[in-house]
Design an enzyme around this catalytic site. Structure first.
Site, PDB file in Angstrom:
ATOM      1  N   GLY A  50      25.882 -19.135 -41.581  1.00 53.17           N
ATOM      2  CA  GLY A  50      25.368 -19.826 -43.022  1.00 53.17           C
ATOM      3  C   GLY A  50      26.355 -19.723 -43.716  1.00 53.17           C
ATOM      4  O   GLY A  50      27.432 -20.026 -43.577  1.00 53.17           O
ATOM      5  N   GLU A  51      26.056 -19.112 -45.189  1.00 48.48           N
ATOM      6  CA  GLU A  51      26.919 -19.322 -46.143  1.00 48.48           C
ATOM      7  C   GLU A  51      26.974 -17.698 -46.541  1.00 48.48           C
ATOM      8  O   GLU A  51      25.906 -17.028 -46.901  1.00 48.48           O
ATOM      9  CB  GLU A  51      26.392 -19.886 -47.383  1.00 48.48           C
ATOM     10  N   SER A  52      28.116 -17.094 -46.126  1.00 45.91           N
ATOM     11  CA  SER A  52      28.209 -15.736 -46.058  1.00 45.91           C
ATOM     12  C   SER A  52      28.042 -14.867 -47.593  1.00 45.91           C
ATOM     13  O   SER A  52      27.522 -14.070 -47.521  1.00 45.91           O
ATOM     14  CB  SER A  52      29.689 -15.067 -45.645  1.00 45.91           C
ATOM     15  N   CYS A  82      29.586 -16.463 -37.101  1.00 49.04           N
ATOM     16  CA  CYS A  82      30.236 -17.247 -37.901  1.00 49.04           C
ATOM     17  C   CYS A  82      29.998 -16.486 -39.375  1.00 49.04           C
ATOM     18  O   CYS A  82      30.912 -15.159 -39.472  1.00 49.04           O
ATOM     19  CB  CYS A  82      29.609 -18.679 -38.115  1.00 49.04           C
ATOM     20  N   ARG A 112      38.044 -15.926 -43.539  1.00 49.06           N
ATOM     21  CA  ARG A 112      37.021 -16.461 -43.963  1.00 49.06           C
ATOM     22  C   ARG A 112      36.866 -18.025 -43.582  1.00 49.06           C
ATOM     23  O   ARG A 112      35.964 -18.220 -42.876  1.00 49.06           O
ATOM     24  CB  ARG A 112      36.633 -16.311 -45.384  1.00 49.06           C
ATOM     25  N   ILE A 151      31.809 -24.396 -37.415  1.00 47.89           N
ATOM     26  CA  ILE A 151      31.510 -24.949 -38.663  1.00 47.89           C
ATOM     27  C   ILE A 151      31.833 -24.378 -39.973  1.00 47.89           C
ATOM     28  O   ILE A 151      31.534 -23.186 -40.085  1.00 47.89           O
ATOM     29  CB  ILE A 151      29.957 -25.320 -38.637  1.00 47.89           C
ATOM     30  N   ARG A 152      33.032 -24.687 -40.425  1.00 52.24           N
ATOM     31  CA  ARG A 152      33.688 -24.281 -41.720  1.00 52.24           C
ATOM     32  C   ARG A 152      33.965 -22.562 -41.186  1.00 52.24           C
ATOM     33  O   ARG A 152      33.645 -21.637 -41.916  1.00 52.24           O
ATOM     34  CB  ARG A 152      32.929 -24.275 -42.927  1.00 52.24           C
ATOM     35  N   HIS A 199      29.180 -21.032 -32.995  1.00 50.52           N
ATOM     36  CA  HIS A 199      27.657 -21.103 -33.207  1.00 50.52           C
ATOM     37  C   HIS A 199      26.916 -21.318 -32.023  1.00 50.52           C
ATOM     38  O   HIS A 199      26.740 -22.587 -31.535  1.00 50.52           O
ATOM     39  CB  HIS A 199      27.268 -22.207 -34.058  1.00 50.52           C
ATOM     40  N   GLU A 201      24.002 -20.789 -30.878  1.00 44.90           N
ATOM     41  CA  GLU A 201      22.749 -21.177 -31.535  1.00 44.90           C
ATOM     42  C   GLU A 201      22.507 -22.678 -31.606  1.00 44.90           C
ATOM     43  O   GLU A 201      21.373 -22.857 -31.442  1.00 44.90           O
ATOM     44  CB  GLU A 201      22.118 -20.330 -32.559  1.00 44.90           C
TER      45      GLU A 201
END
Length: 254
Positions: A50-52, A82, A112, A151-152, A199, A201
């Site tokens: 997600g967005e850490s 991630c 990151r 993803i990023r 990821h 998942e």
């Protein structure tokens, strides 16, 4: 056989996708974790992608960071994917101004956004590491590799002693020129902690989730209190902040 309770930190990100795959594994019950009380009722924890920075801020606001650190100090297995990898790293570079809170625990240095911005996201078929292979069984052609979705994504550039490298990614010539690295680490294990920069998942492959469940089984077989024999409805153990509720949706795989 008793059920294994695996929590998924459900503050933000792809927690439902993790739960979908975990619930496909026999004798596993996956549950969303948003409070300290819910955390106490699970045997292992997944910190999703997600967005850490956002997850760190929400965890701080809800007072979860001390409980998360205590959870891993108890020896209970934790897997970060991630953004979760960033959470579990002892050191990180490429952070936003002001930094962010880290749980720590894995002696490694993570970059990151090593693979770039959202537009640079990609996927690759990579050789399956030994941890995904069943001892004494030959792999089918499909099992010789695994699908890695980045993803990023972050990457690990350094690890300390005692950190087991599970998987690496060999960079292309273009990536090598840009980063200065021939390869980077994308999956590690350090005792009860595991982290992946990709990821799992977001695929239909359950092997990484099964490997983590095996870590939880190892913990339960050696822990002093075993499985606690608690029969508890985790959804009723604590009130969840109203802001955490959102409509149900169905992820797409394949």
């Amino acid at each position: 056989m008793q059920q294994i309770r695996v929590g998924v930190l459900a503050l933000q990100g792809s927690f439902r996708e993790h739960m979908f795959l975990l619930n496909k594994i026999e004798n596993v019950v996956a549950t969303e974790v948003r409070t300290e009380e819910q955390l106490k009722m699970v045997d292992g924890l997944v910190i999703p992608g997600g967005e850490s920075t956002t997850m760190a801020l929400v965890a701080e606001k809800w007072g979860l960071l001390p409980a998360l650190r205590a959870f891993e100090r108890e020896g209970k297995p934790v897997w970060g994917t991630c953004a979760g990898l960033i959470f579990l790293a002892d050191r990180a570079t490429g952070m936003k101004e002001g930094g962010q809170a880290l749980i720590g625990g894995i002696d490694c240095l993570v970059h990151r956004n090593f693979f770039g911005a959202q537009i640079n996201s990609f996927e690759s078929q990579l050789p399956a590491p030994d941890c995904l292979k069943k001892e004494g069984q030959e792999l089918s052609k499909d099992e010789e590799t695994f699908r890695a979705v980045f993803i990023r994504a972050p990457a690990i550039t350094e690890v300390g002693e005692g950190v087991e490298v599970l998987a690496k990614y060999v960079l292309t010539k273009e990536e090598l020129l840009q980063s200065g690295h021939e390869s980077v680490i994308i999956a590690v294990r350090s005792k009860n902690l595991m982290a992946t920069s990709f990821h799992p998942e977001l695929t239909a492959d359950t092997r990484w989730h099964r490997y983590f469940v095996d870590m939880v089984k190892e913990y339960l077989s050696t822990s002093a209190d075993g499985h606690h024999n608690r029969q508890v409805d985790i959804s009723k153990t604590a009130s969840t902040p109203k802001s955490s509720y959102r409509p149900r949706d169905l992820p797409v795989y394949q």
